[in-house]
Design an enzyme around this catalytic site. Structure first.
Site, PDB file in Angstrom:
ATOM      1  N   GLY A 193     -35.680  -1.308   4.298  1.00 25.17           N
ATOM      2  CA  GLY A 193     -34.781   0.019   5.769  1.00 25.17           C
ATOM      3  C   GLY A 193     -34.985   1.069   4.745  1.00 25.17           C
ATOM      4  CG  ASP A 237      -2.105   0.508   0.825  1.00 26.30           C
ATOM      5  OD1 ASP A 237      -2.930  -0.060   0.439  1.00 26.30           O
ATOM      6  OD2 ASP A 237      -1.631   1.979   0.760  1.00 26.30           O
ATOM      7  CD  GLU A 249     -16.550  -3.040   3.459  1.00 30.83           C
ATOM      8  OE1 GLU A 249     -17.360  -2.914   4.220  1.00 30.83           O
ATOM      9  OE2 GLU A 249     -16.592  -2.668   2.350  1.00 30.83           O
ATOM     10  CB  CYS A 301     -19.818  -2.187  -3.743  1.00 34.42           C
ATOM     11  SG  CYS A 301     -17.556  -2.412  -2.589  1.00 34.42           S
TER      12      CYS A 301
HETATM   13  P1  NAD Z   1     -10.457   0.619  -0.176  1.00 37.14           P
HETATM   14  O1  NAD Z   1     -10.385   1.787  -0.861  1.00 37.14           O
HETATM   15  O2  NAD Z   1     -10.125   0.196   1.279  1.00 37.14           O
HETATM   16  O3  NAD Z   1      -8.772   0.378  -0.605  1.00 37.14           O
HETATM   17  C1  NAD Z   1      -8.343   0.675  -1.049  1.00 37.14           C
HETATM   18  C2  NAD Z   1      -6.605   0.751  -1.194  1.00 37.14           C
HETATM   19  O4  NAD Z   1      -5.438   1.186  -2.141  1.00 37.14           O
HETATM   20  C3  NAD Z   1      -5.828   2.015   0.110  1.00 37.14           C
HETATM   21  O5  NAD Z   1      -5.375   1.828   1.037  1.00 37.14           O
HETATM   22  C4  NAD Z   1      -5.217   2.704  -1.004  1.00 37.14           C
HETATM   23  O6  NAD Z   1      -4.323   3.342  -0.195  1.00 37.14           O
HETATM   24  C5  NAD Z   1      -4.213   1.729  -1.837  1.00 37.14           C
HETATM   25  N1  NAD Z   1      -4.275   2.443  -3.263  1.00 37.14           N
HETATM   26  C6  NAD Z   1      -4.707   3.232  -3.476  1.00 37.14           C
HETATM   27  N2  NAD Z   1      -3.495   3.179  -4.926  1.00 37.14           N
HETATM   28  C7  NAD Z   1      -2.527   2.439  -4.702  1.00 37.14           C
HETATM   29  C8  NAD Z   1      -1.528   2.651  -5.319  1.00 37.14           C
HETATM   30  N3  NAD Z   1      -0.714   2.888  -6.169  1.00 37.14           N
HETATM   31  N4  NAD Z   1      -0.209   1.549  -4.271  1.00 37.14           N
HETATM   32  C9  NAD Z   1      -0.687   1.026  -3.145  1.00 37.14           C
HETATM   33  N5  NAD Z   1      -1.801   1.124  -2.919  1.00 37.14           N
HETATM   34  C10 NAD Z   1      -2.571   1.947  -3.322  1.00 37.14           C
HETATM   35  O7  NAD Z   1     -10.849  -0.232  -0.971  1.00 37.14           O
HETATM   36  P2  NAD Z   1     -11.757  -1.541  -1.154  1.00 37.14           P
HETATM   37  O8  NAD Z   1     -12.899  -1.738  -0.764  1.00 37.14           O
HETATM   38  O9  NAD Z   1     -10.744  -2.575  -0.688  1.00 37.14           O
HETATM   39  O10 NAD Z   1     -12.223  -1.618  -2.824  1.00 37.14           O
HETATM   40  C11 NAD Z   1     -11.498  -1.573  -3.865  1.00 37.14           C
HETATM   41  C12 NAD Z   1     -11.447  -2.361  -4.877  1.00 37.14           C
HETATM   42  O11 NAD Z   1     -12.805  -3.415  -4.653  1.00 37.14           O
HETATM   43  C13 NAD Z   1     -12.574  -1.228  -5.227  1.00 37.14           C
HETATM   44  O12 NAD Z   1     -12.842  -1.206  -6.858  1.00 37.14           O
HETATM   45  C14 NAD Z   1     -14.545  -2.311  -4.986  1.00 37.14           C
HETATM   46  O13 NAD Z   1     -15.349  -1.604  -5.237  1.00 37.14           O
HETATM   47  C15 NAD Z   1     -13.822  -3.265  -5.535  1.00 37.14           C
HETATM   48  N6  NAD Z   1     -14.583  -3.989  -4.053  1.00 37.14           N
HETATM   49  C16 NAD Z   1     -14.595  -3.804  -2.717  1.00 37.14           C
HETATM   50  C17 NAD Z   1     -15.729  -4.128  -1.698  1.00 37.14           C
HETATM   51  C18 NAD Z   1     -16.032  -4.161  -0.631  1.00 37.14           C
HETATM   52  O14 NAD Z   1     -16.595  -4.834   0.090  1.00 37.14           O
HETATM   53  N7  NAD Z   1     -15.244  -3.582  -0.093  1.00 37.14           N
HETATM   54  C19 NAD Z   1     -15.775  -5.955  -2.368  1.00 37.14           C
HETATM   55  C20 NAD Z   1     -15.521  -6.660  -3.913  1.00 37.14           C
HETATM   56  C21 NAD Z   1     -15.043  -5.371  -4.784  1.00 37.14           C
END
Ligand code: NAD
Length: 473
Positions: free
Chosen positions: A277, A35, A159, A284
């Site tokens: 709700g 990260d 989540e 998302c």
């Molecule tokens: P998040 O914002 O929690 O995490 C993203 C991370 O990427 C952050 O910690 C950020 O610092 C890091 N980051 C960004 N650019 C970077 C780089 N160049 N180098 C290194 N690190 C970098 O996001 P999330 O909730 O984990 O979601 C990530 C993706 O997965 C999104 O596209 C989301 O739509 C998808 N997704 C999320 C969920 C969910 O429930 N949160 C479920 C399925 C899919």
């Protein structure tokens, strides 16, 4: 579990990247998770799991320093890896389209570090054709097409149950263009595909409804990208549909809880995501519905159904706030207890949380809020600051409050001691945005009860027929 299977780098230590990294380490792979947020990496290396997810702390403890490393060195992680997962954020931009700048930056950094063939796996949720854009960007940044394959492998974890969703998925969707990439993806997921992971004595226990083996679907990258966006848009639509029905139920003096049972028992409909709700939220659904709407439009399809899904979602929240105002007669200066800050139970995530949106709307009307959430207090404090008071537990929040608002469906909020609630509240008023109780229970406790899609229970003017719930046999 067989060790040293594959070398994996995960870019992005968020809800998806961190869970995927810990789970791939659990499946026997060697994982370096990267990260660019120094504070996150420092906290992870100090043993802080960063997010509230069942089993995540155990998995990190089990593998950290062995098969699971946390680093800020993206180039170093890529150089050691056969497979590089991109799991960075894809938020909505001002126009509602997916902001792919984080994906592009990560792609550029991967391209610069490449030192042999890499399988680049698109885990982030992205619009159709992003796979092709990643491929193009890799070439623009000096890579030959023989240096890499780009695979689309959308993530479906939720989540709150992220670890068990990942380790016991319904389906694994893999959008590939080459046989070599297809083979590597099968090896990556092998312990889930052949069921050997679940047989390990120390495996994370499967949920009750886990499949023996998931569906493994190989498609084109475009199909795979579309599956993810269409799935999230459909689930959001299901929630908006039942929320719209709840508004009708409320004015027609019907009971939405019974409507949900009656509709959901039809296997073609199903009960999941059919709960009225205060609307969907989280990181998302809101952004994915608007990104899907935008990408459909750019493909020449005017998917206006999705506008309606979004409108109903906002309207549902507005109607709840209006209900609070109507119930309390005047709201200025009142003190309200709010139980729930997270966008749903089981998580500390407050991104696009309907609970936070309700609270912010009420604060703008000059009332005071005392809130409690079992996991999301710290994250809420970062957004709401001193605008609200934070209580140490649910009962402290409601002590002396003019009314109680139930905003997130945490299990502990569904089993409150109602006689205590009655004693602690200044007025016996409960506004339930998640239908955690039956009017019958509330009537027995002497509480006036206002929920979603059901007639209000007003003890000063009781209507016995309205507290009846359907009997099932
Ligand atoms: P998040 O914002 O929690 O995490 C993203 C991370 O990427 C952050 O910690 C950020 O610092 C890091 N980051 C960004 N650019 C970077 C780089 N160049 N180098 C290194 N690190 C970098 O996001 P999330 O909730 O984990 O979601 C990530 C993706 O997965 C999104 O596209 C989301 O739509 C998808 N997704 C999320 C969920 C969910 O429930 N949160 C479920 C399925 C899919």
């Amino acid at each position: 579990m067989k060790e040293s299977r594959m070398q994996v780098a995960v870019v992005g230590c968020g809800y998806v990247g961190l869970v995927a990294a810990a789970c791939f380490a659990e499946l026997g792979h060697h994982v370096i998770t990267v990260d660019n947020d120094q504070a996150k990496i420092a906290a992870l290396n100090a043993g802080d799991p960063l997010i509230h997810e069942d089993y995540l702390p155990e998995l990190i403890r089990r593998h950290h320093g062995k098969r699971l490393l946390f680093s800020m060195d993206l180039a170093g992680a890529v150089r050691q890896a056969q497979i590089v997962l991109i799991a960075v954020g894809t938020p909505a931009d001002a126009s509602g389209e997916a902001d792919l700048s984080y994906v592009e930056t990560a792609t550029r950094e991967i391209a610069r570090a490449i030192n042999g063939h890499k399988l680049i796996v698109e885990k982030s949720t992205v619009p159709v054709h992003t796979n092709a854009w990643i491929q193009r960007s890799m070439v623009f940044n000096g890579c030959s097409t023989s240096d890499f394959d780009v695979v689309s492998n959308p993530e479906f974890l939720r989540e709150g149950t992220a670890v068990t969703d990942f380790l016991y998925p319904d389906r694994i969707i893999v959008g590939v263009r080459s046989e070599h990439a297809a083979c590597m993806m099968k090896e990556l997921y092998a312990p889930l595909l052949d069921g050997t992971y679940a047989q390990q004595p120390d495996a994370v226990p499967p949920p009750d409804d886990a499949l023996a083996k998931p569906l493994y679907l190989e498609t084109s990258p475009e199909t795979s990208e579309l599956i993810k966006h269409a799935s999230n848009a459909f689930l959001a639509m299901k929630i908006s549909f039942i929320n719209a029905v709840s508004a009708v139920a409320e004015s027609a003096n019907a009971d939405i809880e019974d409507v949900q049972i009656g509709m959901g028992s039809d296997k073609r409909i199903g009960t999941r995501f059919l709960r009225a709700g205060i609307g969907y939220g989280g990181s998302c659904f809101p952004k994915d519905v608007s990104a899907f709407r935008a990408i459909a439009q750019s493909c020449g399809c005017d998917f206006t159904l999705l506008d309606e899904v979004q409108r109903i979602n906002q309207e549902q929240l507005n109607r709840f706030v209006a209900k609070v105002r109507k119930t309390l007669w005047t709201i200025k200066g009142k003190r309200l207890a709010a139980l729930g800050l997270a966008f749903k139970s089981g998580t500390d995530d407050i991104r696009e949380s309907p609970a936070i949106n309700v609270i912010q709307d009420l604060l703008s009307r000059d009332c005071q809020i005392t809130a409690y959430d079992p996991a999301a207090m710290e994250r809420a404090r970062a957004v709401l600051g001193n605008a609200i008071t934070y209580a140490p537990d649910a009962y402290a929040a409601m002590d002396g409050a003019d009314a109680l608002l139930l905003l997130t469906e945490w299990k502990e909020f569904a089993s409150l001691d109602l006689s205590m609630v009655k004693r602690l509240l200044k007025y016996p008023i409960v506004l339930d945005g998640r239908n955690l109780y039956t009017p019958k229970e509330m009537a027995a406790a002497g509480l006036n009860y206002y929920s979603i899609g059901r007639a209000p229970l007003e003890l000063s003017n009781p209507t016995p027929g309205r507290v009846r719930t359907a009997k099932m046999s």
